[in-house]
Design an enzyme around this catalytic site. Structure first.
Site, PDB file in Angstrom:
ATOM      1  CE  LYS A  52      -2.435  -0.607   3.783  1.00 17.91           C
ATOM      2  NZ  LYS A  52      -1.878  -1.871   4.299  1.00 17.91           N
TER       3      LYS A  52
ATOM      4  NE  ARG B 126      -4.707  -0.963   9.982  1.00 16.06           N
ATOM      5  CZ  ARG B 126      -3.627  -0.360   9.494  1.00 16.06           C
ATOM      6  NH1 ARG B 126      -3.684   0.881   9.109  1.00 16.06           N
ATOM      7  NH2 ARG B 126      -2.498  -1.013   9.389  1.00 16.06           N
TER       8      ARG B 126
ATOM      9  NE  ARG C  16       7.059  -3.201   5.969  1.00 14.03           N
ATOM     10  CZ  ARG C  16       5.779  -2.825   6.004  1.00 14.03           C
ATOM     11  NH1 ARG C  16       5.126  -2.573   4.885  1.00 14.03           N
ATOM     12  NH2 ARG C  16       5.145  -2.741   7.145  1.00 14.03           N
TER      13      ARG C  16
ATOM     14  NE  ARG D 201       6.205  -0.145   9.974  1.00 13.31           N
ATOM     15  CZ  ARG D 201       5.072  -0.133   9.290  1.00 13.31           C
ATOM     16  NH1 ARG D 201       5.026   0.369   8.072  1.00 13.31           N
ATOM     17  NH2 ARG D 201       3.963  -0.611   9.810  1.00 13.31           N
TER      18      ARG D 201
ATOM     19  NE  ARG E 201       1.546  -4.170  11.491  1.00 13.50           N
ATOM     20  CZ  ARG E 201       2.437  -3.752  10.606  1.00 13.50           C
ATOM     21  NH1 ARG E 201       3.658  -4.229  10.615  1.00 13.50           N
ATOM     22  NH2 ARG E 201       2.107  -2.858   9.715  1.00 13.50           N
TER      23      ARG E 201
END
Ligand code: AMP
Length: 246
Positions: A43, A118, A154, A187, A198
């Site tokens: 996204k 969300r 990531r 992160r 998540r």
């Protein structure tokens, strides 16, 4: 309606939209894009590209919150623990935050919303905030196994904040950010255990949000496993098609 590779447009009629203001190519109307997808579906990457192409702001609620945490603001203190757990911040707080952001003048040209809504409560609040302005909702579909693989590689640059994917044999000290030379860091909520939480949170809340939008003529689902350039192509084809009929 013709279909583009990688895009499944679930509705064939085109909405007659009333949207004030100006916008980027190819339509003179504002381009309001809402991206939905699991964490790690791309996204953020796609939102940056769409924002650039259409000359509109990229509004990432996750990034707004992370920046508040970094600054140690009151908002940051309220959300730090929730984010670290991979849970959702309250609808009320998020909606207040988005409502305030949508009052900024740059939004008159359109926007790319990344990370909001969300929950169905947030989707309803967004409908109310947007009024009659058209929203192009795009779902990026990526299976969980691929998400877990992606999150493992990531990293985000602690200087320019660009999100990047690193090789498995990555050495943080020897490989600085290729764009600005900053440090590439994971992160905190990309740690494997938090990623699993998540994804569970996404699974719980996303289905009704998708159902909230699926019947709308401006909704499209895009295959997020294909190359990022193809995802962008599929998205812009859909956006341009909707914008042409606006
Ligand atoms: P993201 O960068 O979009 O994955 O968001 C990172 C984290 O910020 C999420 O795991 C949530 O804790 C929080 N967050 C971001 N956007 C929202 C939202 N719309 N509603 C609730 N929590 C959010």
């Amino acid at each position: 309606m013709s279909q583009c590779p990688g895009v499944s447009v679930e509705n064939s009629q085109t909405e007659s939209n009333v949207t004030p203001g100006s916008g980027g190519p190819p339509s003179a109307s504002p381009v309001n894009v809402v991206l939905i997808g699991p964490p790690g579906s791309g996204k953020g990457t796609q939102a940056v590209r769409l924002a650039e192409r259409y000359g509109i702001p990229h509004i990432s609620t996750g990034e707004i919150l992370r920046s508040a945490v970094r600054d140690g603001s009151e908002l940051g203190r309220q959300v730090a623990e929730i984010m670290a757990k991979g849970s959702l911040v309250s609808d009320e707080l998020m909606t207040d935050l988005v409502r305030a952001r949508l009052k900024e003048p740059d939004v008159a040209r359109g926007l790319v919303l990344d990370g909001y809504p969300r929950t169905v409560g947030q989707a309803q609040a967004l409908d109310e905030m947007m009024g009659r302005a058209a929203m192009i909702v795009i779902l990026i579909e990526v299976p969980d196994a691929e998400i877990v693989r992606r999150m493992g590689t990531r990293r985000v640059c602690d200087s320019c904040r660009l999100t990047q994917s690193v090789a498995d044999a990555f050495h943080p000290d020897s490989e600085p950010c290729p764009y600005c030379g900053g440090n590439l860091v994971r992160r905190p909520d990309d740690e494997p255990e938090t990623v699993r939480r998540r994804l569970a949170t996404y699974a719980e809340y996303a289905t009704p949000v998708i159902e909230h939008y699926r019947k709308r003529p401006t909704f499209a689902a895009v295959d997020g496993v294909q190359h990022a350039d193809k995802v962008t192509l599929a998205m812009t084809a859909h956006i341009d098609r909707v914008a042409r009929h606006a």
